[in-house]
Scaffold this motif. Structure first.
Motif, PDB file in Angstrom:
ATOM      1  N   GLY A  40     -13.520   5.821  31.442  1.00  0.00           N
ATOM      2  CA  GLY A  40     -14.994   5.221  30.443  1.00  0.00           C
ATOM      3  C   GLY A  40     -15.575   5.466  29.123  1.00  0.00           C
ATOM      4  O   GLY A  40     -16.114   5.191  28.116  1.00  0.00           O
ATOM      5  N   ARG A  41     -14.584   7.075  28.646  1.00  0.00           N
ATOM      6  CA  ARG A  41     -14.839   7.533  27.045  1.00  0.00           C
ATOM      7  C   ARG A  41     -13.193   7.710  26.529  1.00  0.00           C
ATOM      8  O   ARG A  41     -13.351   8.323  25.616  1.00  0.00           O
ATOM      9  CB  ARG A  41     -15.234   8.625  27.440  1.00  0.00           C
ATOM     10  CG  ARG A  41     -16.571   8.349  28.050  1.00  0.00           C
ATOM     11  CD  ARG A  41     -17.415  10.049  28.312  1.00  0.00           C
ATOM     12  NE  ARG A  41     -17.790  10.476  27.016  1.00  0.00           N
ATOM     13  CZ  ARG A  41     -18.676  12.133  27.159  1.00  0.00           C
ATOM     14  NH1 ARG A  41     -18.851  12.736  28.178  1.00  0.00           N
ATOM     15  NH2 ARG A  41     -18.713  12.439  25.324  1.00  0.00           N
ATOM     16  N   ILE A  42     -12.376   6.812  26.040  1.00  0.00           N
ATOM     17  CA  ILE A  42     -11.115   7.056  26.073  1.00  0.00           C
ATOM     18  C   ILE A  42     -11.150   5.656  24.854  1.00  0.00           C
ATOM     19  O   ILE A  42     -11.262   4.483  25.187  1.00  0.00           O
ATOM     20  CB  ILE A  42      -9.613   7.061  27.015  1.00  0.00           C
ATOM     21  CG1 ILE A  42     -10.239   7.905  27.942  1.00  0.00           C
ATOM     22  CG2 ILE A  42      -8.961   6.663  26.212  1.00  0.00           C
ATOM     23  CD1 ILE A  42      -8.986   8.084  29.000  1.00  0.00           C
ATOM     24  N   ASN A  43     -10.865   6.165  23.930  1.00  0.00           N
ATOM     25  CA  ASN A  43      -9.990   4.981  22.955  1.00  0.00           C
ATOM     26  C   ASN A  43      -8.822   5.374  22.578  1.00  0.00           C
ATOM     27  O   ASN A  43      -7.584   5.562  22.238  1.00  0.00           O
ATOM     28  CB  ASN A  43     -11.233   5.299  21.419  1.00  0.00           C
ATOM     29  CG  ASN A  43     -10.804   4.400  20.495  1.00  0.00           C
ATOM     30  OD1 ASN A  43     -10.699   3.473  20.561  1.00  0.00           O
ATOM     31  ND2 ASN A  43      -9.782   4.850  19.731  1.00  0.00           N
ATOM     32  N   VAL A  44      -8.281   3.409  22.828  1.00  0.00           N
ATOM     33  CA  VAL A  44      -6.582   3.658  22.767  1.00  0.00           C
ATOM     34  C   VAL A  44      -6.998   3.029  21.179  1.00  0.00           C
ATOM     35  O   VAL A  44      -7.047   1.913  20.873  1.00  0.00           O
ATOM     36  CB  VAL A  44      -5.957   3.081  23.534  1.00  0.00           C
ATOM     37  CG1 VAL A  44      -4.333   2.321  23.460  1.00  0.00           C
ATOM     38  CG2 VAL A  44      -6.156   3.866  24.295  1.00  0.00           C
ATOM     39  N   ILE A  45      -5.416   3.288  20.226  1.00  0.00           N
ATOM     40  CA  ILE A  45      -5.618   2.885  18.478  1.00  0.00           C
ATOM     41  C   ILE A  45      -4.385   1.540  19.256  1.00  0.00           C
ATOM     42  O   ILE A  45      -4.356   0.922  20.061  1.00  0.00           O
ATOM     43  CB  ILE A  45      -4.576   3.579  18.095  1.00  0.00           C
ATOM     44  CG1 ILE A  45      -3.536   4.425  18.082  1.00  0.00           C
ATOM     45  CG2 ILE A  45      -5.653   4.840  17.668  1.00  0.00           C
ATOM     46  CD1 ILE A  45      -2.758   4.867  17.418  1.00  0.00           C
ATOM     47  N   PRO A  46      -5.299   0.637  18.347  1.00  0.00           N
ATOM     48  CA  PRO A  46      -4.875  -0.622  18.493  1.00  0.00           C
ATOM     49  C   PRO A  46      -3.706  -1.156  18.020  1.00  0.00           C
ATOM     50  O   PRO A  46      -3.376  -1.909  16.559  1.00  0.00           O
ATOM     51  CB  PRO A  46      -5.724  -1.479  17.681  1.00  0.00           C
ATOM     52  CG  PRO A  46      -6.594  -1.118  16.971  1.00  0.00           C
ATOM     53  CD  PRO A  46      -6.633   0.880  17.028  1.00  0.00           C
ATOM     54  N   GLN A  47      -2.765   0.186  17.733  1.00  0.00           N
ATOM     55  CA  GLN A  47      -0.933   0.016  17.574  1.00  0.00           C
ATOM     56  C   GLN A  47      -0.409  -0.357  19.064  1.00  0.00           C
ATOM     57  O   GLN A  47       0.041   0.553  19.566  1.00  0.00           O
ATOM     58  CB  GLN A  47      -1.152   0.641  16.741  1.00  0.00           C
ATOM     59  CG  GLN A  47      -1.505   1.087  15.814  1.00  0.00           C
ATOM     60  CD  GLN A  47      -1.048   0.597  14.049  1.00  0.00           C
ATOM     61  OE1 GLN A  47       0.005   0.254  13.613  1.00  0.00           O
ATOM     62  NE2 GLN A  47      -1.920   0.264  13.759  1.00  0.00           N
ATOM     63  N   MET A  48       0.204  -1.733  18.711  1.00  0.00           N
ATOM     64  CA  MET A  48       0.694  -1.892  20.274  1.00  0.00           C
ATOM     65  C   MET A  48       2.265  -1.302  20.435  1.00  0.00           C
ATOM     66  O   MET A  48       2.134  -1.230  21.458  1.00  0.00           O
ATOM     67  CB  MET A  48       0.722  -3.802  19.936  1.00  0.00           C
ATOM     68  CG  MET A  48       2.103  -4.171  20.883  1.00  0.00           C
ATOM     69  SD  MET A  48       3.178  -3.728  21.451  1.00  0.00           S
ATOM     70  CE  MET A  48       4.254  -6.040  20.468  1.00  0.00           C
ATOM     71  N   SER A  49       2.933  -1.393  19.218  1.00  0.00           N
ATOM     72  CA  SER A  49       4.070  -0.330  19.446  1.00  0.00           C
ATOM     73  C   SER A  49       4.086   0.910  19.680  1.00  0.00           C
ATOM     74  O   SER A  49       4.722   1.666  20.776  1.00  0.00           O
ATOM     75  CB  SER A  49       4.674  -1.134  18.060  1.00  0.00           C
ATOM     76  OG  SER A  49       4.309  -0.394  16.664  1.00  0.00           O
ATOM     77  N   ASP A  50       2.579   1.889  18.870  1.00  0.00           N
ATOM     78  CA  ASP A  50       2.960   3.210  19.849  1.00  0.00           C
ATOM     79  C   ASP A  50       2.326   3.313  20.859  1.00  0.00           C
ATOM     80  O   ASP A  50       3.332   4.166  21.974  1.00  0.00           O
ATOM     81  CB  ASP A  50       1.349   3.882  18.450  1.00  0.00           C
ATOM     82  CG  ASP A  50       2.629   3.847  17.011  1.00  0.00           C
ATOM     83  OD1 ASP A  50       3.096   3.779  16.786  1.00  0.00           O
ATOM     84  OD2 ASP A  50       1.490   4.778  16.732  1.00  0.00           O
ATOM     85  N   VAL A  51       1.546   2.205  21.285  1.00  0.00           N
ATOM     86  CA  VAL A  51       0.953   2.605  22.440  1.00  0.00           C
ATOM     87  C   VAL A  51       2.249   2.111  23.531  1.00  0.00           C
ATOM     88  O   VAL A  51       2.156   2.881  25.111  1.00  0.00           O
ATOM     89  CB  VAL A  51      -0.226   1.327  22.824  1.00  0.00           C
ATOM     90  CG1 VAL A  51      -0.490   1.347  24.358  1.00  0.00           C
ATOM     91  CG2 VAL A  51      -1.454   2.069  21.967  1.00  0.00           C
ATOM     92  N   GLY A  74     -14.937  -3.738  20.038  1.00  0.00           N
ATOM     93  CA  GLY A  74     -14.492  -2.359  20.595  1.00  0.00           C
ATOM     94  C   GLY A  74     -12.735  -2.791  20.785  1.00  0.00           C
ATOM     95  O   GLY A  74     -12.190  -2.123  20.223  1.00  0.00           O
ATOM     96  N   GLY A  75     -12.768  -3.609  20.384  1.00  0.00           N
ATOM     97  CA  GLY A  75     -11.053  -4.710  20.024  1.00  0.00           C
ATOM     98  C   GLY A  75     -11.062  -4.806  21.317  1.00  0.00           C
ATOM     99  O   GLY A  75      -9.665  -5.413  21.256  1.00  0.00           O
ATOM    100  N   ARG A  76     -11.654  -4.465  22.710  1.00  0.00           N
ATOM    101  CA  ARG A  76     -11.213  -5.017  24.032  1.00  0.00           C
ATOM    102  C   ARG A  76     -11.519  -6.146  24.170  1.00  0.00           C
ATOM    103  O   ARG A  76     -10.865  -7.040  25.065  1.00  0.00           O
ATOM    104  CB  ARG A  76     -11.910  -3.467  24.668  1.00  0.00           C
ATOM    105  CG  ARG A  76     -10.925  -2.476  25.274  1.00  0.00           C
ATOM    106  CD  ARG A  76     -12.019  -1.746  26.497  1.00  0.00           C
ATOM    107  NE  ARG A  76     -12.302  -2.454  27.400  1.00  0.00           N
ATOM    108  CZ  ARG A  76     -13.115  -2.338  28.733  1.00  0.00           C
ATOM    109  NH1 ARG A  76     -14.356  -1.268  27.579  1.00  0.00           N
ATOM    110  NH2 ARG A  76     -13.692  -3.012  29.269  1.00  0.00           N
TER     111      ARG A  76
END
Lengths: 297, 344
Positions: free
Chosen positions: B159-170, A242-244
């Motif tokens: 435990g049910r959160i997804n974060v987009i893998p976009q460093m600059s946005d986050v 999951g990319g984590r």
């Protein structure tokens, strides 16, 4: 033309390909790792050891004089080595009985069993990994069955964990363990087993003193074949972790992408290469009879 | 050489057969994944006789690296605003040919003279959007216009959160939630952000692009997401809402431009002019579910998009939106380090 000349001539295409697609790019990466990162990716032609420094170390955000271990990289490095070792272990535990089973079938039927082992290779790795995702996700096959059977009330979170990565890698790399093990076991002389039984060896003792030593070359070769791709795995941790839960391969990709730090990516690649070389050295020591004899005095 | 021979052969064949379709040549578009409506391409092909191919990328960095390497054969690329100045500075883009691209006045005045491409010399709007948070309101129905959704999530969402893998946005969201400016190198702010993210990451289940399926199936109940993607999720399951963190959220725009080494610049310029038509811009919006920057396209939009809260930023929160920018290299390196610690 002498035999030696002919040998070289026949080798030439392979050597040329290796020089072009393996040695060349590797050399480029080695050079990159000693340069400075360019704006928006790429490199600047200025010598720097920063990339190599930050493979394992970091400077304190407030006081650049203070050097601290790079906890993120160390954690990812540790996960890569640890998961690769665990994968190898799982493959041994599952692969050993499988290979033995195949090797002890009557001649003529073995090919069929071997053929079955290779079936997963027919499908693309990506597709198989997505399939695993479907099986272990919260509303996937396993959780649904367990919940319907009343074993659990809440779905077990398996997807996006180290466990998922381990399952995925063990599944993908298992044939690489079974095949060399089978090759070694097939050569085991069955009469030795009969002799051991005649001498009242227990099953455990037979396994430990006959089967295991004779299968050793296959075991070592299989372990190397599993460990090396496992430590550099990219797709499996990306989709099932999951990319984590980054592994080294994902960390390297990050540097060439969003990180825009190609030298660090190159230095990390070289670090991975060094780990693989260590694994190969261990392998050579394990199979080289001269070394072994020396070790045993 | 083989390629060259094959090419010559094809050319001879085309000329010999007098194929009218090939007369106008081909156009190779290099765009983000799942971003180019097939219907739009079909219409363009029918109108012009130009054959279009589409190649997809998943990040600005991928696109940039591939084009810089050369030999790509693409004519059109669609970089985000924060990267555009670099594309221009590096002479990777070709100035728009005003003789062919005549629809520039169709661009909404808001997007006509933008910082990232003053006077729109090189690019035209493709789509624009915001990065905010998405929440399954059947799981949690409190205030969602806050970055706390992913930085300090309420109990039911943990435990049910997804974060987009976009460093600059986050990082943009996190830095502004900590009271900093985008791209700040204020160590106090960054230390706070780092500590906050280190606590928050334990509540995240994944750092992935996230599939609509994952939201609908209930794997993911909240996260950092793009507005158009959030709209698609809501259309699939009505429980989902998109929130605009009031402490600040990034706005981005992807822009279509012609590559300096385009093989078929004429066709590319024609295509740029083609997408400036309000009707065609609306086709792009209807496909990807993001707003475009073309005035008058509203009346061609699908019903579901016209007043969608994901597309229309509420007036009271509009000021919190800020254009995302590419941070200077040293700052970027600092942010990357904090981000890598999150991913460890």
């Amino acid at each position: 033309m002498t035999a030696a000349q002919r040998r070289w001539l026949l080798l030439a295409p392979a050597v040329a390909i290796l020089a072009c697609v393996a040695a060349g790019p590797l050399l480029v990466m080695l050079v990159y790792s000693f340069l400075e990162p360019g704006e928006f990716g790429g490199v600047r032609p200025a010598f720097s050891l920063d990339a190599w420094f930050s493979v394992l170390f970091a400077r304190d955000m407030f006081d650049p004089e203070i050097v601290e271990p790079n906890i993120a990289h160390l954690a990812i490095l540790w996960r890569s080595v640890s998961l690769a070792l665990q994968t190898t272990l799982v493959c041994i535990v599952l692969g050993f009985p499988t290979a033995w089973f195949i090797a002890t079938r009557p001649r003529g039927t073995r090919e069929l069993w071997l053929f079955l082992v290779t079936i997963p290779f027919w499908t693309n790795l990506l597709v198989r990994t997505f399939a695993i995702q479907e099986v272990i996700r919260n509303r996937g096959l396993v959780n649904t069955l367990l919940m319907q059977a009343g074993v659990i009330d809440e779905p077990i979170q398996m997807l996006y964990t180290d466990f998922a990565v381990l399952v995925g890698m063990a599944y993908v790399f298992l044939p690489l363990m079974v095949l060399p093990l089978y090759a070694a076991m097939e050569r085991v002389d069955r009469r030795l087993l009969e002799a051991a039984r005649d001498l009242y060896a227990s099953r455990w003792r037979m396994f430990r003193e006959v089967v295991l030593p004779l299968s050793r070359p296959g075991l070592v070769a299989g372990s190397v074949l599993v460990f090396i791709p496992a430590i550099g795995a990219w797709v499996t941790p990306r989709l099932l972790g999951g990319g984590r839960n980054l592994m080294l391969g994902n960390l390297i990709e990050l540097q060439f992408g969003q990180g825009r730090n190609w030298p660090l990516g190159a230095a990390l690649s070289m670090t991975l290469l060094a780990l693989v070389l260590v694994a190969l050295l261990v392998y050579l020591r394990a199979v080289d009879p001269d070394t072994r004899r020396r070790d045993h005095g | 050489m083989v390629v060259r021979a094959a090419y010559t052969f094809a050319l001879v064949l085309a000329v010999a057969c007098g194929a009218p379709v090939h007369a106008a040549g081909t156009l190779n578009i290099y765009n983000w994944g799942n971003y180019t409506p097939p219907a739009l391409i079909q219409k363009f092909e029918e109108q012009t006789g130009i054959r279009v191919t589409i190649t997809e990328y998943d990040s600005n960095d991928t696109a940039l690296a591939r084009v810089r390497r050369g030999g790509h054969g693409f004519d059109i690329v669609v970089p985000s605003n924060s990267y555009l100045h670099f594309w221009i500075d590096q002479d990777l883009l070709m100035p728009l040919d005003r003789a062919v691209v005549r629809g520039l006045d169709n661009i909404d005045p808001r997007w006509r003279d933008v910082d990232f491409d003053p006077g729109r010399r090189y690019s035209v709007p493709w789509l624009w959007g915001t990065t905010g948070v998405i929440v399954d309101t059947s799981v949690w129905d409190g205030d969602i216009d806050t970055a706390d959704i992913f930085l300090d999530p309420p109990e039911p969402l943990r435990g049910r959160i997804n974060v987009i893998p976009q460093m600059s946005d986050v990082m943009h969201l996190a830095v502004r939630a900590a009271g900093g400016e985008p791209c700040t190198d204020d160590r106090e702010v960054l230390q706070a952000v780092r500590a906050q993210l280190d606590r928050a990451r334990h509540h995240w289940i994944a750092i992935d692009y996230g599939t609509i399926d994952g939201f609908v199936a209930g794997d993911i109940a909240a996260g950092v997401y793009w507005n158009g993607a959030a709209l698609r999720v809501r259309l699939a399951r009505d429980d989902f809402r998109f929130g605009y963190p009031q402490t600040g959220f990034p706005i981005w725009m992807d822009n279509a431009a012609v590559l300096a080494d385009a093989r078929n610049p004429e066709a590319a310029m024609k295509f740029i002019d083609f997408i400036l038509e309000p009707e065609h811009a609306a086709m792009i919006s209807n496909f990807a579910r993001y707003a475009n920057g073309i005035a008058g396209s509203e009346r061609y939009l699908d019903e579901v998009m016209r007043d969608a809260p994901e597309i229309r930023v509420p007036d009271e929160l509009a000021d919190a939106g800020r254009f995302s920018v590419a941070c200077p290299r040293e700052v970027h390196a600092l942010y990357m380090r904090i981000w890598t610690e999150v991913l460890r």
